[in-house]
Structure formats: structure tokens, C-alpha cells
Design a protein around this motif. Structure first.
Motif, PDB file in Angstrom:
ATOM      1  N   CYS A  10      -6.100   7.392  -4.012  1.00  0.00           N
ATOM      2  CA  CYS A  10      -5.578   8.580  -4.241  1.00  0.00           C
ATOM      3  C   CYS A  10      -5.985   9.396  -5.045  1.00  0.00           C
ATOM      4  CB  CYS A  10      -3.926   8.527  -4.121  1.00  0.00           C
ATOM      5  SG  CYS A  10      -3.227   8.025  -2.641  1.00  0.00           S
ATOM      6  N   GLU A  11      -6.358   8.693  -6.573  1.00  0.00           N
ATOM      7  CA  GLU A  11      -6.869   9.199  -7.423  1.00  0.00           C
ATOM      8  C   GLU A  11      -8.316   9.623  -7.344  1.00  0.00           C
ATOM      9  OE1 GLU A  11      -6.746  10.665 -11.206  1.00  0.00           O
ATOM     10  OE2 GLU A  11      -5.551   9.520 -10.499  1.00  0.00           O
ATOM     11  N   LYS A  12      -9.312   8.834  -6.382  1.00  0.00           N
ATOM     12  CA  LYS A  12     -10.510   9.406  -6.231  1.00  0.00           C
ATOM     13  C   LYS A  12     -10.369  10.607  -5.129  1.00  0.00           C
ATOM     14  CE  LYS A  12     -14.578   7.656  -3.895  1.00  0.00           C
ATOM     15  NZ  LYS A  12     -15.273   6.557  -3.248  1.00  0.00           N
ATOM     16  N   ARG A  13      -9.305  10.717  -4.247  1.00  0.00           N
ATOM     17  CA  ARG A  13      -9.501  11.855  -3.347  1.00  0.00           C
ATOM     18  C   ARG A  13      -8.926  12.873  -3.626  1.00  0.00           C
ATOM     19  NH1 ARG A  13      -8.508   7.230   0.196  1.00  0.00           N
ATOM     20  NH2 ARG A  13     -10.264   6.630   1.590  1.00  0.00           N
ATOM     21  N   GLY A  14      -8.202  12.658  -4.835  1.00  0.00           N
ATOM     22  CA  GLY A  14      -7.497  14.132  -5.255  1.00  0.00           C
ATOM     23  C   GLY A  14      -5.971  14.429  -4.792  1.00  0.00           C
ATOM     24  N   VAL A  15      -5.270  13.162  -4.370  1.00  0.00           N
ATOM     25  CA  VAL A  15      -4.134  13.326  -3.403  1.00  0.00           C
ATOM     26  C   VAL A  15      -3.111  13.601  -4.715  1.00  0.00           C
ATOM     27  CG1 VAL A  15      -2.332  12.330  -2.217  1.00  0.00           C
ATOM     28  CG2 VAL A  15      -4.829  11.954  -1.487  1.00  0.00           C
ATOM     29  N   ARG A  16      -2.191  14.620  -4.612  1.00  0.00           N
ATOM     30  CA  ARG A  16      -1.410  15.070  -5.474  1.00  0.00           C
ATOM     31  C   ARG A  16      -0.237  13.928  -5.555  1.00  0.00           C
ATOM     32  NH1 ARG A  16      -0.961  18.761  -9.050  1.00  0.00           N
ATOM     33  NH2 ARG A  16      -2.674  19.711  -7.948  1.00  0.00           N
ATOM     34  N   PHE A  17       0.498  13.472  -4.596  1.00  0.00           N
ATOM     35  CA  PHE A  17       1.545  12.625  -4.831  1.00  0.00           C
ATOM     36  C   PHE A  17       1.268  11.252  -3.858  1.00  0.00           C
ATOM     37  CE2 PHE A  17       3.558  16.797  -4.759  1.00  0.00           C
ATOM     38  CZ  PHE A  17       4.310  16.500  -6.285  1.00  0.00           C
ATOM     39  N   CYS A  18       1.398  10.236  -4.519  1.00  0.00           N
ATOM     40  CA  CYS A  18       1.006   8.871  -4.302  1.00  0.00           C
ATOM     41  C   CYS A  18       2.407   8.304  -3.906  1.00  0.00           C
ATOM     42  CB  CYS A  18       0.195   8.105  -5.257  1.00  0.00           C
ATOM     43  SG  CYS A  18      -0.329   6.598  -4.373  1.00  0.00           S
ATOM     44  N   VAL A  19       2.886   8.246  -2.663  1.00  0.00           N
ATOM     45  CA  VAL A  19       4.090   7.497  -2.273  1.00  0.00           C
ATOM     46  C   VAL A  19       4.316   6.171  -1.998  1.00  0.00           C
ATOM     47  CG1 VAL A  19       6.074   8.206  -1.073  1.00  0.00           C
ATOM     48  CG2 VAL A  19       4.693  10.251  -1.647  1.00  0.00           C
ATOM     49  N   TYR A  20       5.100   5.425  -2.456  1.00  0.00           N
ATOM     50  CA  TYR A  20       5.328   3.990  -2.027  1.00  0.00           C
ATOM     51  C   TYR A  20       6.594   4.040  -1.537  1.00  0.00           C
ATOM     52  CZ  TYR A  20       1.099   2.722  -4.873  1.00  0.00           C
ATOM     53  OH  TYR A  20      -0.015   2.467  -5.183  1.00  0.00           O
ATOM     54  N   ILE A  21       6.761   3.169  -0.257  1.00  0.00           N
ATOM     55  CA  ILE A  21       8.132   2.717   0.028  1.00  0.00           C
ATOM     56  C   ILE A  21       8.311   1.505  -0.067  1.00  0.00           C
ATOM     57  CG2 ILE A  21       9.280   2.888   2.244  1.00  0.00           C
ATOM     58  CD1 ILE A  21       7.725   5.136   3.318  1.00  0.00           C
ATOM     59  N   ASP A  22       9.052   0.925  -1.091  1.00  0.00           N
ATOM     60  CA  ASP A  22       9.280  -0.246  -1.582  1.00  0.00           C
ATOM     61  C   ASP A  22      10.307  -1.305  -0.356  1.00  0.00           C
ATOM     62  OD1 ASP A  22       7.357  -0.213  -3.749  1.00  0.00           O
ATOM     63  OD2 ASP A  22       8.953   0.745  -4.726  1.00  0.00           O
ATOM     64  N   LYS A  23      10.002  -2.450  -0.293  1.00  0.00           N
ATOM     65  CA  LYS A  23      10.746  -3.573   0.354  1.00  0.00           C
ATOM     66  C   LYS A  23      11.414  -4.448  -0.384  1.00  0.00           C
ATOM     67  CE  LYS A  23       8.697  -2.652   5.119  1.00  0.00           C
ATOM     68  NZ  LYS A  23       8.078  -3.336   6.155  1.00  0.00           N
ATOM     69  N   ARG A  44       0.568   2.269  -9.916  1.00  0.00           N
ATOM     70  CA  ARG A  44       1.363   3.289  -9.765  1.00  0.00           C
ATOM     71  C   ARG A  44       1.287   4.043 -11.208  1.00  0.00           C
ATOM     72  NH1 ARG A  44       6.663   1.697  -6.400  1.00  0.00           N
ATOM     73  NH2 ARG A  44       5.598  -0.047  -5.126  1.00  0.00           N
ATOM     74  N   PRO A  45       1.240   5.343 -11.258  1.00  0.00           N
ATOM     75  CA  PRO A  45       2.191   6.087  -9.984  1.00  0.00           C
ATOM     76  C   PRO A  45       1.144   6.481  -9.147  1.00  0.00           C
ATOM     77  CG  PRO A  45       1.486   7.417 -12.086  1.00  0.00           C
ATOM     78  CD  PRO A  45       1.323   6.041 -12.610  1.00  0.00           C
ATOM     79  N   LYS A  46      -0.297   6.268  -9.192  1.00  0.00           N
ATOM     80  CA  LYS A  46      -1.319   6.940  -8.134  1.00  0.00           C
ATOM     81  C   LYS A  46      -2.322   5.866  -8.097  1.00  0.00           C
ATOM     82  CE  LYS A  46      -2.151  11.036  -8.184  1.00  0.00           C
ATOM     83  NZ  LYS A  46      -2.723  12.354  -8.360  1.00  0.00           N
ATOM     84  N   CYS A  47      -2.501   5.291  -7.084  1.00  0.00           N
ATOM     85  CA  CYS A  47      -3.499   4.175  -6.634  1.00  0.00           C
ATOM     86  C   CYS A  47      -4.783   4.845  -6.854  1.00  0.00           C
ATOM     87  CB  CYS A  47      -3.445   3.712  -5.310  1.00  0.00           C
ATOM     88  SG  CYS A  47      -3.762   4.798  -4.078  1.00  0.00           S
ATOM     89  N   ALA A  48      -5.807   4.131  -6.757  1.00  0.00           N
ATOM     90  CA  ALA A  48      -7.302   4.183  -7.012  1.00  0.00           C
ATOM     91  C   ALA A  48      -7.613   5.357  -6.003  1.00  0.00           C
ATOM     92  CB  ALA A  48      -8.240   3.137  -7.106  1.00  0.00           C
ATOM     93  N   ALA A  81       0.763  -1.357   0.035  1.00  0.00           N
ATOM     94  CA  ALA A  81       0.076  -0.141  -0.017  1.00  0.00           C
ATOM     95  C   ALA A  81       0.875   1.111  -0.161  1.00  0.00           C
ATOM     96  CB  ALA A  81      -0.896  -0.049   1.136  1.00  0.00           C
ATOM     97  N   CYS A  82       0.405   2.418  -0.418  1.00  0.00           N
ATOM     98  CA  CYS A  82       1.070   3.519  -0.635  1.00  0.00           C
ATOM     99  C   CYS A  82       0.984   4.264   0.907  1.00  0.00           C
ATOM    100  CB  CYS A  82       0.343   4.783  -1.658  1.00  0.00           C
ATOM    101  SG  CYS A  82      -1.338   5.142  -1.184  1.00  0.00           S
ATOM    102  N   THR A  83       1.772   5.213   1.061  1.00  0.00           N
ATOM    103  CA  THR A  83       1.696   5.848   2.405  1.00  0.00           C
ATOM    104  C   THR A  83       0.544   6.327   3.095  1.00  0.00           C
ATOM    105  OG1 THR A  83       2.795   7.766   1.516  1.00  0.00           O
ATOM    106  CG2 THR A  83       4.374   6.057   2.588  1.00  0.00           C
ATOM    107  N   THR A  84      -0.194   7.134   1.989  1.00  0.00           N
ATOM    108  CA  THR A  84      -1.354   7.837   2.168  1.00  0.00           C
ATOM    109  C   THR A  84      -2.559   6.858   2.796  1.00  0.00           C
ATOM    110  OG1 THR A  84      -0.906   9.632   0.619  1.00  0.00           O
ATOM    111  CG2 THR A  84      -3.247   9.239   1.398  1.00  0.00           C
ATOM    112  N   CYS A  85      -2.499   5.461   1.995  1.00  0.00           N
ATOM    113  CA  CYS A  85      -3.493   4.519   2.411  1.00  0.00           C
ATOM    114  C   CYS A  85      -3.157   3.916   3.619  1.00  0.00           C
ATOM    115  CB  CYS A  85      -3.497   3.596   1.088  1.00  0.00           C
ATOM    116  SG  CYS A  85      -4.600   4.084  -0.296  1.00  0.00           S
ATOM    117  N   ARG A  86      -1.896   3.551   4.054  1.00  0.00           N
ATOM    118  CA  ARG A  86      -1.513   3.249   5.279  1.00  0.00           C
ATOM    119  C   ARG A  86      -1.593   3.995   6.529  1.00  0.00           C
ATOM    120  NH1 ARG A  86       2.583  -0.759   4.820  1.00  0.00           N
ATOM    121  NH2 ARG A  86       3.551  -0.985   2.815  1.00  0.00           N
TER     122      ARG A  86
END
Length: 704
Positions: free
Chosen positions: A68-81, A62-66, A39-44
Motif C-alpha cells: 500500500c505504501e508503494k502504490r500510494g493507497v491512502r487507507f490500509c485496512v486490516y480486519i483482525d480475527k 501497520r499502519p500501512k503495509c509495504a 493481509a490487509c483488505t487491499t492486498c486480499r
């Protein structure tokens, strides 16, 4: 007993092709459970809210999850392991164990090849031949990272944290960057450059001494300008066109307050749709200050344009051009040490935007009713809204003026020039004057940048609803990740390179100043009590390490900006870099080049002192801090101030006798605890007493 009849079990849907099990044949095998993408950091963050069930599911697109797209979040950030293979783990161990210089060479090879296995094979071939495969960073002209976190940042975020160019301290100390600008010009008044050796440090641009050379018109239509239609100030058409062109070329791509094409169209055709007397006079007031770096006679018109601008504002209604004019006056008054009205005009621009519906959150508000609006009118309102928003966020963060407030929300209008799937090429990005296409690239990026910064207002503004202390460090780290994600997504024209314009360097100066501000309240703790950044793998990942890495980047940026760009003498927008680097040097007694870079900043202000009198106030404030924090003598500090006074324009010498106003913060650490004592004007008032007292103490020691 009758056997139980169970309902038939239907076959499951097939997995996507990339998720089919490794052993699909019959017989027992490993589990084929489908893996959900991270999950992206916003959803977390939103997942912790029990009422928000949707947030528990992030599709990982990516680059933006559904979500974040729905809420109009400008940056969808992922922290990959990343699941590393044996080669990647071996490279990681080498990076940990090799000397820093060789580790940096290994890192550069990894960045060039991209494949750990290839890097290891090259390394083994070099070892077999008895040669050093990876040259040390210093041998390549780069400084090695000082800690593992800086190495990790350079490896994973190379657009934000570039390898640092080695700057020879002895060369820099002897360069003209550490002596008065006026004397450097007099020593070489006709030469095309201050330097012969391009590898040395120093100014590499022609000195701005000849007004006849001019700056070149930004638009050929300015040859038709009839300035007497707009003003009663006795200036020529040629002078006015030069001043306007200097502003349009230098500061406007950063500020983006109006469409240059539409403004010049109405200016030349004597129309008032996208130009007004107020906007014209406000622009000329700032422009005359800037142009005085080229022509000392330009400043004599500045006060006349200010008076006419203030008069015109009272006569004109709220409009998009009035918003732009108010912001320009706010900027101008800072540079001219009259910042008692800085906040007034910055806030007035915001209030006009609210009155015009540009910051209205209501779905049915006037900002949303734009279906039938002409493209030119839409461009004008978008530039005014976002330019005003950006400036107010900048004032609240970088200046922290008493009474300054970060806007509560961003404009409900599209960013002009921003490319989205819904808007095709040319919708709002066309129509720039010749050579000003950069506005359509850099201004959208800066709007995104200030949106990120606006979300960090709680760090310095108590009224923004500060989170509980237990969550602050995690939120600050997330904000840092957002800034990195923004920088790594910058288009190619906005990346640091040899042939870039000064606007690009200024953008990166602001980026690292923002990083310093984000972490400033969390640094300086004893080593055992420093909080750890949880999304980085380096063993020394802490706010102090990030802060030090950005300070190192800022050193290179300031040397580059002062060396390459004549704009370092005529634009006030970049001085934030000087102020932040000077503060960092004063607080870091362990830096061997501390004094050198402090002097670099002080003389950077000296080169700005001719057009902007606020430079003298800031230098006196910084010297007051220097006399407290270092062993600089009072006589040396007084000599620097005297050099600034020698460069005063004749038309302003009498004006300097009046009390200057500079209520913004100069001592950035002190501002966290005692804002009143940290103000520029208060620190400047202490200077003379501190200088005299330091000389008295030095004399006493000599006699003993």
C-alpha cells in the motif's frame, strides 16, 4: 552398496523473538512454522489478479503495509480475527444473553477497563453482594442499542458510533426546535439563551437579531480594508469585513478553497496574487446570504455582488482564485434556488484545474513540476485543487444533480495541512488568521473523506464502470470499513465532545449521511433475503442494521447541531443531514418518534429559510412526500409552508414570484428508480394539489 552422500543442510535463520517456539528445548515439540501476519483488505483483493504476483504477499506492517505504501493507497485496512481467551468468550456470551440495557452497561465497563478478566471479577463481586453491577443504559442517560450489530459497532468503533444520548420525546416536542425561528426570537429578543434548563432540548445560543453585535473580525488586519478598491457596490468597510469574517469562521474550514491568510493579505494590501475581483464578489454573494440571518438588510446587496462576479469572471483568466470563486458561486446558487448554473460553475472549476495541471496524471505534467515553486504559490494551488475536488464529489453524491459527475481522480498534489513523514510541521499549515487553526486540522481529514467517497461513485453513477452484481455487496462492505477506519483515525480535536465547534458536528453528520447513501440501494429486502455483512460477528449484521444505526446517530447529531450552534441558522452546508433524516423518518413507519423527528427537520429548514430561499422548496417537496406516506392533514402541511413564507425577507418577496430551480433529489429512495419524479422542484409543484386533496378526503371521512 555405497551409502548415499547427501549435501549438508544449513541451519535455518532464527525466528524473531516474539515468534520463537514455546518449547525450544530438545525433543519432539509442536511445530515451529512461522506465521505470516494477516493481509490487509487491499492486498486480499489484488491477490485474485493472476498477473499481480506481488499482491499475493502482504507484510502486514501497520499502519500501512509495504504494498500500500508503494502504490500510494491512502487507507490500509486490516480486519483482525482475534484469538479470544476463555474470559473474552464468557464476556461475549454475557453480551448475547443479558437484556440489552445490562449488556450495554457491560459493554461500557469493558471499554473502560479493557480487560475481560477484570470485568468478570467486578461482575462476580457485584453478584456476591446482591447488587446490580452494571446499570442499564437508560439509567445512565443513554439509549440501549436496538440490535447486536449496533452493540458491536459501538464496542469496536466508538468514535463512529457513540453511545446515544437519551432525548426525551415530550421535552423535544415542547421545545422551540419545533416551532418557527422567528417567533422564538420575538418571544425572547434580549435573552442570552433560549433555555434555562441545560438538560432540556432547544436552542442554547443567542438569537441572531442584532447586527450591531456582529460576528467579530477573523483577522485584525481587516480594520485596514478599503473595499472601494475591489467593488463598485455601495457597501461599507465594516459591513464587508463582517461578511468576510462570518464566511471565514463558519464555512471556510469545511470548504478550504484558499489560504485565509494569503487572501486577507492581498485583500487588505490591494494585491491580486491571491485575491481577485471575481473571488471577492463570489465570496460576498455567499456571505451576504449567510449574514442576512443576522441583518435582514444584507440580502439587498446579494444580487449586485452576483452580477459583478459574473462580469468579473468573463474578464479574468483561469487561476487558483478563479477556481475558488467558481465553487463559491456554485454553492451560493444552490442556496438561492438558481441551481440551473450550479453544475456550470462546479464543472468550470474542475476544468480550470485541469487547464492549470492540478488534475494531470502525467508524471511530467505541470502539477508535478513544483520543485522551485514558492511555498505560498504551492499552498494556493493545493487549496484550490482539493477544495474543487471535494465540492464536485459532494454535489455528485449528496445532491445527485442531473448531469453531475464525480471527478475521475483526485488531485496530484499534497493535501494542504496534512502531516506526513516527508513534510514537517509548518510546511504548509501555518499562516492562518487568528482562531482559524482548525482549517489545518479539519480540511485534511475532509479531503481524505471525499477521496473515500469518490471511490464509491459507481453505486449511483452508471458511467463509473459498475462491478458485476455478485461483487457489489462485498465492495460496499469494504467501503463501509474504509469509512470506519477513517473515522477511528481522526485526531482528538475532531472527535465529538461537549466543547467542540460546529465544524466537527458537521463532519460527523456527513459521515453518517455517506453511510446511509452507501447502503441505501441494498436495504428494504425481506428479512430472509437480506445480505449478510461478512466481516462482523453479530448475528443480525445486515445493510438494514447498519442503516438503522446511522439513522440513530443522525438523530442525536441533528438535535445537537440545532440546539447548540447559531451556524444552524446561517450555513447551508449542514442541510444534507436534515434531508437524509427526514427521508429516513418518512420510510420508517415503525419508529414511534417518526413524526417528531420529521418536524425537527422541517423546522430546521424553517430556521434556514431567511438566508436561503431553497429551504422553502425543499420543505414543500418533503411535505408532498409526507402527505403521501403519513396521515398529516393538508391544513397542517399548509400551515408549515405559510410559516416559512411569513419569514421571507421584504427584498425577496417579489423574487419568489419567479420560477425556482431545484433539480437535485429530495426523495432519495425514489431517485434510485425515477430520478425525474424525485427532484425537489417537481415534488414541490405537487404540494398544493396534494394538500387540497388530503383535506377533501378527510372531510369526506368525517361526513361519513
Amino acid at each position: 552398496m555405497q551409502p548415499r552422500k547427501y549435501p549438508p543442510i544449513l541451519p535455518s535463520a532464527p525466528l524473531p523473538e516474539e515468534e520463537e517456539p514455546l518449547n525450544p528445548g530438545p525433543g519432539p515439540g509442536p511445530s515451529t512454522r512461522r506465521q505470516r501476519p494477516g493481509a490487509c483488505t487491499t492486498c486480499r483483493r489484488r491477490k485474485i489478479k493472476a498477473s499481480d504476483l506481488i499482491a499475493a504477499f502482504c507484510d502486514g506492517v501497520r499502519p500501512k503495509c509495504a504494498n500500500c505504501e508503494k502504490r500510494g493507497v491512502r487507507f490500509c485496512v486490516y480486519i483482525d480475527k482475534v484469538k479470544a481467551g476463555p474470559e473474552a468468550m464468557e464476556v461475549l456470551e454475557l453480551l448475547k444473553s443479558l437484556p440489552v440495557g445490562e449488556a450495554f452497561g457491560l459493554l461500557n465497563s469493558l471499554r473502560e477497563n479493557g480487560d475481560p478478566a477484570t470485568v468478570l471479577s467486578v461482575l462476580r463481586e457485584g453478584d456476591a453482594e446482591g447488587q446490580s453491577t452494571f446499570l442499564g443504559a437508560e439509567a445512565r442517560g443513554f439509549l440501549p442499542p436496538r440490535n447486536m450489530l449496533e452493540l458491536e459497532l459501538m464496542a469496536n468503533n466508538s468514535k463512529t458510533f457513540l453511545p446515544l444520548r437519551r432525548i426525551d420525546a415530550h421535552v423535544l416536542a415542547k421545545s422551540d426546535l419545533l416551532r418557527p425561528m422567528r417567533r422564538s426570537i420575538e418571544a425572547n429578543p434580549m435573552g442570552p439563551s433560549f433555555l434555562v434548563d441545560a438538560a432540556s432540548e432547544g436552542r442554547r445560543f443567542p438569537p441572531p437579531v442584532s447586527p450591531r453585535r456582529g460576528v467579530g473580525y477573523c483577522d485584525e488586519r481587516l480594520h485596514s480594508l478599503q473595499v472601494d478598491f475591489w467593488t463598485n457596490v455601495m457597501v461599507t468597510n465594516e459591513f464587508t469585513a463582517q461578511v468576510i469574517s462570518l464566511y471565514i469562521k463558519t464555512d471556510h474550514p469545511i470548504l478550504g478553497l484558499f489560504s485565509p491568510y494569503l487572501f486577507i493579505t492581498d485583500l487588505v494590501n490591494q494585491q491580486r496574487r491571491f485575491c481577485s475581483r471575481f473571488l471577492f464578489h463570489a465570496l460576498m454573494y455567499l456571505g451576504c446570504q449567510m449574514y442576512s440571518a443576522f441583518d435582514k438588510d444584507a440580502m439587498q446587496f446579494a444580487d449586485e455582488f452576483l452580477q459583478e462576479a459574473q462580469k468579473a469572471r468573463k474578464e479574468e483568466p483561469d487561476s487558483y482564485s478563479s477556481m475558488a470563486g467558481a465553487v463559491l458561486l456554485s454553492i451560493s446558487l444552490i442556496g438561492n434556488s438558481k441551481d440551473h448554473a450550479v453544475l456550470f460553475y462546479a464543472k468550470e472549476a474542475m476544468q480550470m484545474g485541469k487547464n492549470l495541471g492540478l488534475f494531470d496524471d502525467d508524471e511530467g505534467g505541470p502539477a508535478r513540476s513544483n520543485e522551485n515553486m514558492l511555498k505560498e504559490d504551492m499552498a494556493a494551488r493545493c487549496y484550490a485543487a482539493w477544495g474543487t475536488f471535494n465540492w464536485n464529489v459532494l454535489v455528485s453524491l449528496f445532491y445527485r444533480q442531473p448531469g453531475a459527475e464525480s471527478p475521475s481522480s483526485a488531485p496530484v498534489l499534497p493535501i494542504p495541512g496534512e502531516r506526513t513523514p516527508a513534510r514537517q510541521e509548518g510546511d504548509m499549515g501555518e499562516g492562518f488568521p487568528a482562531g482559524e487553526e482548525l482549517l489545518g486540522t479539519i480540511f485534511p481529514a475532509l479531503c481524505q473523506f471525499w477521496q473515500i467517497i469518490q471511490g464509491a461513485a459507481w453505486i449511483y453513477t452508471p458511467t463509473q464502470g459498475r462491478p458485476p452484481d455478485i461483487f457489489k455487496m462485498a465492495l460496499v462492505e469494504h467501503k463501509f470499513r474504509e469509512l470506519i477506519a477513517w473515522a477511528e483515525a481522526l485526531p482528538l480535536p475532531l472527535l465529538r465532545a461537549e466543547d467542540q465547534t460546529h465544524h466537527v458536528i458537521l463532519l460527523h453528520i456527513w459521515l453518517h449521511c455517506a453511510i446511509l447513501d452507501v447502503f441505501r440501494p441494498f436495504i428494504g429486502k425481506p428479512e430472509g433475503q437480506r445480505p449478510r455483512l461478512t466481516t462482523f460477528s453479530a448475528c443480525d449484521s445486515s445493510p438494514d442494521a447498519v442503516y438503522a444505526a446511522s439513522v440513530a446517530q443522525l438523530k442525536n447529531l441533528i438535535v445537537e447541531y440545532r440546539s447548540k450552534f447559531v451556524e444552524s441558522t446561517c450555513s447551508i452546508l449542514w442541510h444534507t443531514g436534515l434531508l437524509y433524516l427526514a427521508n429516513a423518518m418518512l420510510k420508517d413507519a415503525s419508529d414511534p418518534d417518526r413524526r417528531l423527528y420529521l418536524m425537527l427537520c422541517l423546522y430546521g429548514y424553517e430556521s434556514l429559510s431567511r438566508p436561503f430561499r431553497i429551504s422553502e422548496v425543499i420543505v414543500q417537496g418533503l411535505l408532498s412526500m409526507t402527505l403521501k406516506e403519513t396521515d398529516m392533514t393538508g391544513s397542517e402541511a399548509q400551515r408549515i409552508v405559510d410559516q416559512l413564507k411569513e419569514g421571507r425577507l421584504d427584498s425577496l418577496k417579489q423574487d419568489f414570484e419567479h420560477k425556482t430551480r431545484a433539480t437535485f433529489m429530495v426523495d432519495l429512495d425514489l431517485a434510485l428508480k425515477h430520478p425525474e419524479q424525485a427532484r425537489a422542484e417537481n415534488l414541490a409543484d405537487e404540494f398544493e394539489n396534494l394538500a387540497l386533496f388530503r383535506d377533501f378526503l378527510d372531510q369526506e371521512r368525517m361526513e361519513i
